[in-house]
Design a protein around this motif. Sequence first.
Motif, PDB file in Angstrom:
ATOM      1  N   TYR A  64       0.786  -1.077   0.066  1.00  0.00           N
ATOM      2  CA  TYR A  64      -0.033  -0.044   0.144  1.00  0.00           C
ATOM      3  C   TYR A  64       0.844   1.335  -0.140  1.00  0.00           C
ATOM      4  N   VAL A  65       0.089   2.300  -0.236  1.00  0.00           N
ATOM      5  CA  VAL A  65       0.826   3.417  -0.208  1.00  0.00           C
ATOM      6  C   VAL A  65      -0.099   4.760   0.400  1.00  0.00           C
ATOM      7  N   LEU A  66       0.509   5.446   1.133  1.00  0.00           N
ATOM      8  CA  LEU A  66      -0.308   6.603   1.820  1.00  0.00           C
ATOM      9  C   LEU A  66       0.371   7.852   1.264  1.00  0.00           C
ATOM     10  N   TYR A  67      -0.397   8.883   0.770  1.00  0.00           N
ATOM     11  CA  TYR A  67       0.080  10.183   0.397  1.00  0.00           C
ATOM     12  C   TYR A  67      -0.766  11.101   0.185  1.00  0.00           C
ATOM     13  N   GLN A  68      -0.263  12.393  -0.129  1.00  0.00           N
ATOM     14  CA  GLN A  68      -0.981  13.626   0.088  1.00  0.00           C
ATOM     15  C   GLN A  68      -0.325  14.685  -1.099  1.00  0.00           C
ATOM     16  N   PHE A  69      -1.121  15.329  -1.522  1.00  0.00           N
ATOM     17  CA  PHE A  69      -0.986  16.452  -2.556  1.00  0.00           C
ATOM     18  C   PHE A  69      -0.714  17.619  -1.645  1.00  0.00           C
ATOM     19  N   ARG A  70       0.180  18.434  -1.977  1.00  0.00           N
ATOM     20  CA  ARG A  70       0.396  19.739  -1.177  1.00  0.00           C
ATOM     21  C   ARG A  70       0.986  20.603  -2.159  1.00  0.00           C
ATOM     22  N   PRO A  71       0.463  22.123  -1.952  1.00  0.00           N
ATOM     23  CA  PRO A  71       1.064  23.163  -2.760  1.00  0.00           C
ATOM     24  C   PRO A  71       2.713  23.223  -2.862  1.00  0.00           C
ATOM     25  N   ALA A  72       3.414  23.354  -3.909  1.00  0.00           N
ATOM     26  CA  ALA A  72       4.676  23.355  -3.798  1.00  0.00           C
ATOM     27  C   ALA A  72       5.244  24.694  -3.181  1.00  0.00           C
ATOM     28  N   ARG A  84       3.904   9.387   2.958  1.00  0.00           N
ATOM     29  CA  ARG A  84       3.908   9.202   4.127  1.00  0.00           C
ATOM     30  C   ARG A  84       4.578   7.858   4.354  1.00  0.00           C
ATOM     31  N   GLN A  85       3.640   6.805   3.731  1.00  0.00           N
ATOM     32  CA  GLN A  85       4.128   5.484   3.856  1.00  0.00           C
ATOM     33  C   GLN A  85       3.873   4.656   2.536  1.00  0.00           C
ATOM     34  N   TYR A  86       4.957   3.949   2.191  1.00  0.00           N
ATOM     35  CA  TYR A  86       5.009   3.002   1.143  1.00  0.00           C
ATOM     36  C   TYR A  86       5.416   1.291   1.798  1.00  0.00           C
ATOM     37  N   PHE A  87       4.652   0.379   1.575  1.00  0.00           N
ATOM     38  CA  PHE A  87       4.660  -0.527   2.140  1.00  0.00           C
ATOM     39  C   PHE A  87       4.578  -1.806   1.203  1.00  0.00           C
ATOM     40  N   ILE A  88       5.413  -2.848   1.099  1.00  0.00           N
ATOM     41  CA  ILE A  88       5.449  -3.889   0.358  1.00  0.00           C
ATOM     42  C   ILE A  88       5.491  -5.158   1.185  1.00  0.00           C
ATOM     43  N   LYS A  89       4.383  -6.109   1.209  1.00  0.00           N
ATOM     44  CA  LYS A  89       4.585  -7.272   2.195  1.00  0.00           C
ATOM     45  C   LYS A  89       5.936  -8.171   1.897  1.00  0.00           C
ATOM     46  N   ARG A  90       6.196  -8.701   3.379  1.00  0.00           N
ATOM     47  CA  ARG A  90       7.396  -9.349   3.019  1.00  0.00           C
ATOM     48  C   ARG A  90       7.779 -10.321   2.058  1.00  0.00           C
ATOM     49  N   ASP A  91       6.710 -11.246   1.927  1.00  0.00           N
ATOM     50  CA  ASP A  91       6.544 -12.199   1.018  1.00  0.00           C
ATOM     51  C   ASP A  91       6.849 -11.644  -0.747  1.00  0.00           C
ATOM     52  N   TYR A  92       6.728 -10.541  -0.903  1.00  0.00           N
ATOM     53  CA  TYR A  92       6.921  -9.856  -2.250  1.00  0.00           C
ATOM     54  C   TYR A  92       8.113  -9.053  -2.557  1.00  0.00           C
TER      55      TYR A  92
END
Length: 146
Positions: A64-72, A84-92
């Motif tokens: 999964y990924v958790l992200y947010q758009f923000r003004p530059a 904020r978060q990017y995760f790949i399950k251990r088996d992958y």
Amino acid sequence: MTLIWRKAAEPDLEVLAAMNKQLIDDEGSRNPMNLDQLRERMRDWMTTDWEIDLLCNSSGIVGYVLYQFRPASNSATRNEAYLRQYFIKRDYRNQGYGKEGIELLLTERLEGIETITIEVLETNPNGMRFWRKAGFLPYSTTMKRI
């Protein structure tokens, strides 16, 4: 490898909380939240301006990924993204899913975004290596006295 990003929904909260807990453990975070608290935090993010997407293959959820758009910060007409978060399950892991997921994220969700910011804990050398391979470079260092 065929991967897709799909928007996370209420029924995904259990798996999201479990993956978030694994991420916390893997990166050596001091976050003390339990699964119930992580599930509620994910629920809160779903109801605000955060985006939560699940990376899936034909067998199911890969990460999964958790992200947010923000003004530059240096432009009134551009946006940037904060992952904020990017995760790949251990088996992958170490099979190309993480890198392919990032490439897909860039083309499907973050197209046209010039600046993408991430934070990687110093206690997470594997994460550092992954993000460098994905084309991210150190920009600043935040230090804490704890």
